[in-house]
Design an enzyme around this catalytic site. Sequence first.
Site, mmCIF file in Angstrom:
data_model
loop_
_atom_site.group_PDB
_atom_site.id
_atom_site.type_symbol
_atom_site.label_atom_id
_atom_site.label_comp_id
_atom_site.label_asym_id
_atom_site.label_seq_id
_atom_site.Cartn_x
_atom_site.Cartn_y
_atom_site.Cartn_z
ATOM 1 N N LYS A 169 21.205 -49.411 -18.356
ATOM 2 C CA LYS A 169 19.989 -48.621 -18.139
ATOM 3 C C LYS A 169 20.234 -47.718 -16.920
ATOM 4 O O LYS A 169 20.432 -48.203 -15.811
ATOM 5 C CB LYS A 169 18.797 -49.536 -17.862
ATOM 6 C CG LYS A 169 17.516 -48.780 -17.472
ATOM 7 C CD LYS A 169 16.431 -49.728 -17.006
ATOM 8 C CE LYS A 169 16.760 -50.368 -15.667
ATOM 9 N NZ LYS A 169 16.779 -49.389 -14.544
ATOM 10 N N ALA B 159 24.142 -56.920 -10.719
ATOM 11 C CA ALA B 159 23.260 -56.425 -9.647
ATOM 12 C C ALA B 159 23.743 -55.081 -9.125
ATOM 13 O O ALA B 159 23.956 -54.893 -7.924
ATOM 14 C CB ALA B 159 23.180 -57.448 -8.516
ATOM 15 N N SER B 160 23.881 -54.122 -10.047
ATOM 16 C CA SER B 160 24.492 -52.844 -9.671
ATOM 17 C C SER B 160 23.603 -51.643 -9.942
ATOM 18 O O SER B 160 24.067 -50.505 -9.931
ATOM 19 C CB SER B 160 25.822 -52.680 -10.412
ATOM 20 O OG SER B 160 25.627 -52.736 -11.814
ATOM 21 N N GLY B 161 22.314 -51.863 -10.244
ATOM 22 C CA GLY B 161 21.405 -50.738 -10.418
ATOM 23 C C GLY B 161 21.381 -50.126 -11.801
ATOM 24 O O GLY B 161 20.789 -49.064 -11.992
ATOM 25 N N ILE B 162 22.013 -50.787 -12.779
ATOM 26 C CA ILE B 162 22.017 -50.248 -14.140
ATOM 27 C C ILE B 162 21.480 -51.265 -15.152
ATOM 28 O O ILE B 162 21.766 -51.169 -16.353
ATOM 29 C CB ILE B 162 23.417 -49.750 -14.557
ATOM 30 C CG1 ILE B 162 24.496 -50.792 -14.251
ATOM 31 C CG2 ILE B 162 23.733 -48.428 -13.871
ATOM 32 C CD1 ILE B 162 25.888 -50.380 -14.721
ATOM 33 N N GLY B 163 20.707 -52.223 -14.672
ATOM 34 C CA GLY B 163 19.940 -53.103 -15.554
ATOM 35 C C GLY B 163 20.738 -53.962 -16.498
ATOM 36 O O GLY B 163 20.258 -54.277 -17.595
ATOM 37 N N GLY B 164 21.934 -54.386 -16.093
ATOM 38 C CA GLY B 164 22.763 -55.165 -17.005
ATOM 39 C C GLY B 164 22.104 -56.452 -17.477
ATOM 40 O O GLY B 164 22.041 -56.727 -18.676
ATOM 41 N N GLY B 165 21.599 -57.249 -16.543
ATOM 42 C CA GLY B 165 20.960 -58.506 -16.904
ATOM 43 C C GLY B 165 19.718 -58.299 -17.746
ATOM 44 O O GLY B 165 19.463 -59.043 -18.702
ATOM 45 N N PRO C 94 29.036 -54.364 -14.016
ATOM 46 C CA PRO C 94 28.930 -55.086 -12.740
ATOM 47 C C PRO C 94 27.550 -55.715 -12.594
ATOM 48 O O PRO C 94 26.547 -55.179 -13.079
ATOM 49 C CB PRO C 94 29.148 -53.984 -11.690
ATOM 50 C CG PRO C 94 29.819 -52.872 -12.405
ATOM 51 C CD PRO C 94 29.350 -52.938 -13.820
ATOM 52 N N ASP D 289 12.334 -54.894 -15.598
ATOM 53 C CA ASP D 289 13.176 -53.937 -16.317
ATOM 54 C C ASP D 289 13.470 -54.346 -17.754
ATOM 55 O O ASP D 289 14.093 -53.592 -18.491
ATOM 56 C CB ASP D 289 14.509 -53.756 -15.578
ATOM 57 C CG ASP D 289 14.425 -52.764 -14.432
ATOM 58 O OD1 ASP D 289 13.388 -52.077 -14.321
ATOM 59 O OD2 ASP D 289 15.395 -52.676 -13.649
#
Length: 293
Positions: free
Chosen positions: A17, A106-112, A104, A146
């Site tokens: 995201k 906790a990298s600002g792209i909403g992976g989790g 990665p 998110d």
Amino acid sequence: MVLASMSGPRVELARAKVNLALHVTGRRPDGYHLIDSLVAFPQIGDRVALEPAPGLDVKLEGPFARDLAGPTDDNLVLKALRRFCEKAGIALPDVQLTLTKRLPVASGIGGGSSDAATTLRLMEDFTGIYLPEDDMHALALSLGADVPVCLFPEPQRMCGIGDELSTAPALPACGIVLVNPKVGVSTPEVFAALDKRDNAALPLLPERFETLAQLAAYLEGCRNDLQAPAAGLCPQIGSVLTALEADGRIELARMSGSGATCFGLCERSNAMDIERSLRADHPDWWIASGPLT
């Protein structure tokens, strides 16, 4: 109850995201910040697979699997599966859920968040139980602010605390390069470092963005209000943005979310070459590229 048939594993790309713009517009009395953000979901992400198994099992693999802190039972994909079953009123299924962690953590792209949303979609397909939209939205929100936007990985506008969603204009066929310096940034610390929390909302959005140039021109009039405080806490963000901006093929570079991942927008045909160039100069960074939509 008869579950939907499934001959093999169901597999989905849990797309990153990316906040193309992120304005912080206020703060609620409970401390949650209000935002106005234009979000896109490029063809870059984790892989989530669901398949029948002798019992319920979660398997974590991929280059960033080791960065998922805590026991497997605390993983967001397993929480999503369990809460879906609770909401649907069914027993936990005998499945193996495999998360291949390519983004990665906790990298600002909403992976989790995207992993959790993808798990919810896979569970709907697997069980044949499709929750009402409002119920699914509430379920997703219970997993994180998110998660709802990640249920429909298409251009969206996020407002409120991220829970107020609307369809965004269509985006042009272009490329994106994502870069993370592999340095963690604390989201609470970034928000705490904000100087101003009552910024203006996004400018009026057009009906659609016909070209990359039109999209870049619109985004030039926007911001990520978290970029400056994040860069103050993590100077490597500035280095990433400098490297992106130095490439003349990139139309616009900015940080996503609370960092530290940054993105560069470019013509689709240039994305892979830009990725290769950055990898050669910065072998310690995580770098990925692909179509924006």
